[in-house]
Design an enzyme around this catalytic site. Structure first.
Site, mmCIF file in Angstrom:
data_model
loop_
_atom_site.group_PDB
_atom_site.id
_atom_site.type_symbol
_atom_site.label_atom_id
_atom_site.label_comp_id
_atom_site.label_asym_id
_atom_site.label_seq_id
_atom_site.Cartn_x
_atom_site.Cartn_y
_atom_site.Cartn_z
ATOM 1 C CE LYS A 130 -4.401 1.085 0.028
ATOM 2 N NZ LYS A 130 -5.533 0.327 -0.536
ATOM 3 C CG ASP A 170 -7.314 3.273 -1.057
ATOM 4 O OD1 ASP A 170 -7.902 2.190 -1.043
ATOM 5 O OD2 ASP A 170 -7.289 4.021 -0.049
HETATM 6 P P1 NDP Z 1 -12.839 7.715 -2.946
HETATM 7 O O1 NDP Z 1 -11.794 8.695 -2.645
HETATM 8 O O2 NDP Z 1 -13.318 7.559 -4.329
HETATM 9 O O3 NDP Z 1 -14.103 7.948 -2.005
HETATM 10 C C1 NDP Z 1 -13.974 7.946 -0.633
HETATM 11 C C2 NDP Z 1 -15.311 8.361 -0.040
HETATM 12 O O4 NDP Z 1 -15.267 8.164 1.367
HETATM 13 C C3 NDP Z 1 -15.636 9.814 -0.270
HETATM 14 O O5 NDP Z 1 -17.013 9.980 -0.339
HETATM 15 C C4 NDP Z 1 -15.061 10.457 0.989
HETATM 16 O O6 NDP Z 1 -15.649 11.707 1.323
HETATM 17 C C5 NDP Z 1 -15.384 9.432 2.027
HETATM 18 N N1 NDP Z 1 -14.414 9.515 3.117
HETATM 19 C C6 NDP Z 1 -13.069 9.471 3.022
HETATM 20 N N2 NDP Z 1 -12.499 9.627 4.224
HETATM 21 C C7 NDP Z 1 -13.522 9.776 5.087
HETATM 22 C C8 NDP Z 1 -13.596 9.968 6.478
HETATM 23 N N3 NDP Z 1 -12.486 10.063 7.225
HETATM 24 N N4 NDP Z 1 -14.822 10.066 7.045
HETATM 25 C C9 NDP Z 1 -15.956 9.982 6.309
HETATM 26 N N5 NDP Z 1 -15.941 9.813 4.968
HETATM 27 C C10 NDP Z 1 -14.750 9.698 4.384
HETATM 28 O O7 NDP Z 1 -12.255 6.313 -2.382
HETATM 29 P P2 NDP Z 1 -12.708 4.836 -2.748
HETATM 30 O O8 NDP Z 1 -14.158 4.787 -3.018
HETATM 31 O O9 NDP Z 1 -11.766 4.301 -3.754
HETATM 32 O O10 NDP Z 1 -12.369 4.069 -1.372
HETATM 33 C C11 NDP Z 1 -13.327 3.941 -0.326
HETATM 34 C C12 NDP Z 1 -12.926 2.789 0.576
HETATM 35 O O11 NDP Z 1 -12.849 1.569 -0.193
HETATM 36 C C13 NDP Z 1 -11.548 2.927 1.243
HETATM 37 O O12 NDP Z 1 -11.578 2.297 2.499
HETATM 38 C C14 NDP Z 1 -10.644 2.126 0.312
HETATM 39 O O13 NDP Z 1 -9.467 1.682 0.954
HETATM 40 C C15 NDP Z 1 -11.567 0.980 -0.043
HETATM 41 N N6 NDP Z 1 -11.233 0.242 -1.246
HETATM 42 C C16 NDP Z 1 -11.147 0.870 -2.457
HETATM 43 C C17 NDP Z 1 -10.877 0.128 -3.596
HETATM 44 C C18 NDP Z 1 -10.884 0.736 -4.955
HETATM 45 O O14 NDP Z 1 -10.820 -0.021 -5.914
HETATM 46 N N7 NDP Z 1 -10.962 2.037 -5.104
HETATM 47 C C19 NDP Z 1 -10.595 -1.307 -3.514
HETATM 48 C C20 NDP Z 1 -10.805 -1.877 -2.193
HETATM 49 C C21 NDP Z 1 -11.076 -1.113 -1.120
HETATM 50 P P3 NDP Z 1 -14.867 13.093 1.049
HETATM 51 O O15 NDP Z 1 -15.088 13.375 -0.381
HETATM 52 O O16 NDP Z 1 -15.518 14.062 1.972
HETATM 53 O O17 NDP Z 1 -13.416 12.853 1.389
#
Ligand code: NDP
Length: 451
Positions: A130, A170
Site C-alpha cells: 500500500k 484508493d
Molecule cells: P474515494 O476517494 O473515491 O471515495 C472515498 C469516499 O469516502 C468519499 O465519499 C469520501 O468523502 C469518504 N471519506 C473518506 N475519508 C472519510 C472519512 N475520514 N470520514 C468519512 N468519509 C470519508 O475512495 P474509494 O471509493 O476508492 O475508497 C473507499 C474505501 O474503499 C476505502 O476504504 C478504500 O481503501 C476501499 N477500497 C477501495 C478500492 C478501490 O478499488 N478504489 C478497492 C478496495 C477497497 P470526502 O469526499 O468528503 O473525502
C-alpha cells in the site's frame, strides 16, 4: 481458545505493539488476524518455529520520502510519501495509493497488511503493498494535483515495476491521478508497461476496473444473502461514502432490485426515503466525478432527500449496510443502531470500516457480516486481470471481465464458508477469510525458505 493459544496471541501482540509504537490501526488489523489464525499456528508447530506470523507482520520494505511541489500561488508545499511493500510470497507487490490528509505510517501498514490477505484470497498471484501521501486533493486545482503526482512518482518510480510492485488507486486517487502518475512513470522510465492499474481504457486500462470493487461487493453480498434464502430484491440498503466504491455499489444494488436510501461524504449524509434511481445515480456520478462537489448538494437537487451534516447514516432503519467510505466508520454505538434498525447483513466495501467492538456486535447477533478483505477484493482482482491483459497485450470484453469477477467473488465466498462455518452452521466470514488467506501466504513462505 485454549490457554496455550491465548498465551501465544498475548505474547505476539505485546511484542508487535512494542516494536511498532503509536500505530493503532496497524495493531487493530494484525490483532484480528492473529486471533483467528493462532489456533491453526499452534496446531502446526513448524509455523511457530519458522516465525511465519512474525514475518508476515513485518513489512519486507518501507519507503518514506519527501514530496515537494509548488501550488498555484507559487508557494512551496511539502508532503510525505509512503510505499509499504508488505509481502511478496505469492506475487509482485500490489495495492493502492491513497491521498488523504489522515495518511500516516500506521494507516499505510494496516492497509498493506490487509492487502496481503485479500490478494491471497483472490487466487491471483499478487503480493501485498500500500502507498500514499498525506496530500489532500480536496480543493486543489487539476494543475496542482498534476504537479503533486509528478513529484510523488519521481521518487516512487525507483521502487516499482510490472514485475516488482504495481500500484492502483484508493481514496483520493482515481482515474485523473492514475493518469498523471502513469504519465510521469512512462516519462522517467521510458517504458510503456502495466506498472499501474486503473488506467484509462485507451492506454491499457481494463473494462470494468472502475466498477469492480462496488460490483464485486454486491456479487459477494448476493452470495451471503443466498445462504439465508435472501436477495437484494426490495431490501432497504444503506451505503456510506460517495466515491468510487460507494457509487458502483449503489448502482449495482439498485440494479439488483434494492432500495438504496443513503450516501455520504466526510461532511455528512443524505437520506432519500424514496431510494436512488437511474437519474439520481447519474446526478451523483456527475456531482462527485466531474464537478467534485459535496453530497449535501444532492438534497438541494432532490426534495425527497434530507441532508444530515456531521452524521453517519447508520441510525436509518435498513436490511443491508454497505460501508464504503473509510476505516473505523462503524463504531460500537453505530453497530447497535444498525441491529436495532433491523439490519441483518453488513458487507464491507471499505477497508476495516468496522471497529473490533462493532464486529463483536455483528457476530454476537449472528448477522451476515463480511470483512472488506473478502467482500471488496473485486477491485484488486480486476487490477490483476488488467495486469494479465497488459502482459498479453490483449483487451477482454466487459462480459469476459465481469464473468471472471463473479467467479473470483464466488471462489472467495466458498473459501470463507470452508474455513469460517461454525458448528451451529453460522458463517464467521472474518475467520474464514483470515484463515484462507493465511494458509496460502504461509505455505508459500514455508516453501521459499528464510527470506
Ligand atoms: P474515494 O476517494 O473515491 O471515495 C472515498 C469516499 O469516502 C468519499 O465519499 C469520501 O468523502 C469518504 N471519506 C473518506 N475519508 C472519510 C472519512 N475520514 N470520514 C468519512 N468519509 C470519508 O475512495 P474509494 O471509493 O476508492 O475508497 C473507499 C474505501 O474503499 C476505502 O476504504 C478504500 O481503501 C476501499 N477500497 C477501495 C478500492 C478501490 O478499488 N478504489 C478497492 C478496495 C477497497 P470526502 O469526499 O468528503 O473525502
Amino acid at each position: 481458545m485454549d490457554k496455550f493459544t491465548q498465551k501465544y496471541v498475548d505474547g505476539f501482540m505485546s511484542d508487535l505493539i512494542a516494536r511498532n509504537p503509536g500505530e493503532p490501526e496497524f495493531h487493530q488489523a494484525v490483532r484480528e488476524v492473529v486471533e483467528n489464525v493462532a489456533p491453526y499456528i499452534t496446531a502446526y508447530p513448524h509455523l511457530m518455529d519458522l516465525k511465519i506470523m512474525e514475518r508476515i507482520a513485518e513489512p519486507e520494505r518501507v519507503i518514506m520520502f519527501r514530496v515537494p511541489w509548488m501550488d498555484d500561488r507559487g508557494v512551496v508545499q511539502i508532503n510525505r510519501g509512503y510505499r509499504v511493500q508488505m509481502n511478496s510470497a505469492i506475487g509482485p507487490y500490489k495495492g493502492g495509493i491513497r491521498f488523504h490528509a489522515s495518511v500516516n505510517l500506521s494507516i499505510m501498514k494496516f492497509l498493506a497488511f490487509e492487502q496481503t490477505f485479500k490478494n491471497a484470497l483472490t487466487t491471483l498471484p499478487m503480493g501485498g503493498a500500500k502507498g500514499g501521501s498525506d496530500f489532500n486533493p480536496r480543493g486543489k486545482s487539476d494543475a496542482e494535483v498534476m504537479r503533486f503526482c509528478q513529484s510523488f512518482m519521481t521518487e516512487l518510480q525507483r521502487h516499482i515495476g510490472q514485475d516488482t510492485d504495481v500500484p492502483a488507486g484508493d481514496i483520493g486517487v482515481g482515474g485523473r491521478e492514475i493518469g498523471y502518475l502513469f504519465g510521469q512513470y512512462k516519462r522517467l522510465r521510458d517504458e510503456f508497461t502495466g506498472t499501474l492499474t486503473g488506467k484509462g481504457l485507451a492506454w491499457g486500462g481494463s473494462l470494468l476496473r472502475p466498477e469492480a470493487t462496488g460490483y464485486g461487493l454486491c456479487y459477494f453480498a448476493e452470495q451471503m444473502l443466498a445462504t439465508r434464502g435472501e436477495s437484494f430484491k426490495d431490501k432497504t440498503v444503506l451505503v456510506s461514502g460517495a466515491g468510487n466504491v460507494a457509487q458502483y455499489a449503489a448502482k449495482k444494488a439498485v440494479s439488483l432490485g434494492a432500495k438504496v436510501v443513503t450516501m455520504s461524504d466526510s461532511d455528512g449524509f443524505i437520506h432519500d426515503p424514496e431510494g436512488l434511481n437511474e437519474e439520481k445515480l447519474a446526478y451523483i456520478f456527475e456531482l462527485k466525478n466531474i464537478r467534485r462537489g459535496r453530497i449535501s448538494e444532492y438534497a438541494s437537487r432532490f426534495p425527497s432527500a434530507k441532508y444530515y451534516p456531521g452524521e453517519r447514516p447508520w441510525r436509518i432503519p435498513c436490511d443491508i449496510a454497505l460501508p464504503c467510505a473509510t476505516q473505523n466508520e462503524i463504531e460500537k454505538a453505530d453497530a447497535e443502531k444498525l441491529v436495532a434498525g433491523g439490519c441483518f447483513c453488513v458487507a464491507e466495501g471499505a477497508n476495516m470500516p468496522s471497529t473490533p467492538e462493532a464486529i463483536a456486535i455483528f457476530l454476537g447477533n449472528k448477522l451476515l457480516y463480511s470483512p472488506g478483505k473478502a467482500s471488496n477484493a473485486g477491485g484488486v482482482a480486476t487490477s490483476g486481470l488488467e495486469m494479465s491483459q497488459n502482459s498479453m497485450r490483449r483487451k477482454w470484453t466487459a462480459e469476459e471481465v465481469d464473468e471472471q469477477l463473479r467467479r473470483i467473488m464466488s471462489d472467495i465466498h466458498a473459501a470463507c464458508l470452508k474455513y469460517g462455518t461454525c458448528e451451529d452452521g453460522y458463517v464467521n466470514y472474518v475467520k474464514g477469510a483470515n484463515i484462507a488467506g493465511f494458509i496460502k501466504v504461509a505455505g508459500a513462505m514455508v516453501d521459499q525458505g528464510l527470506v
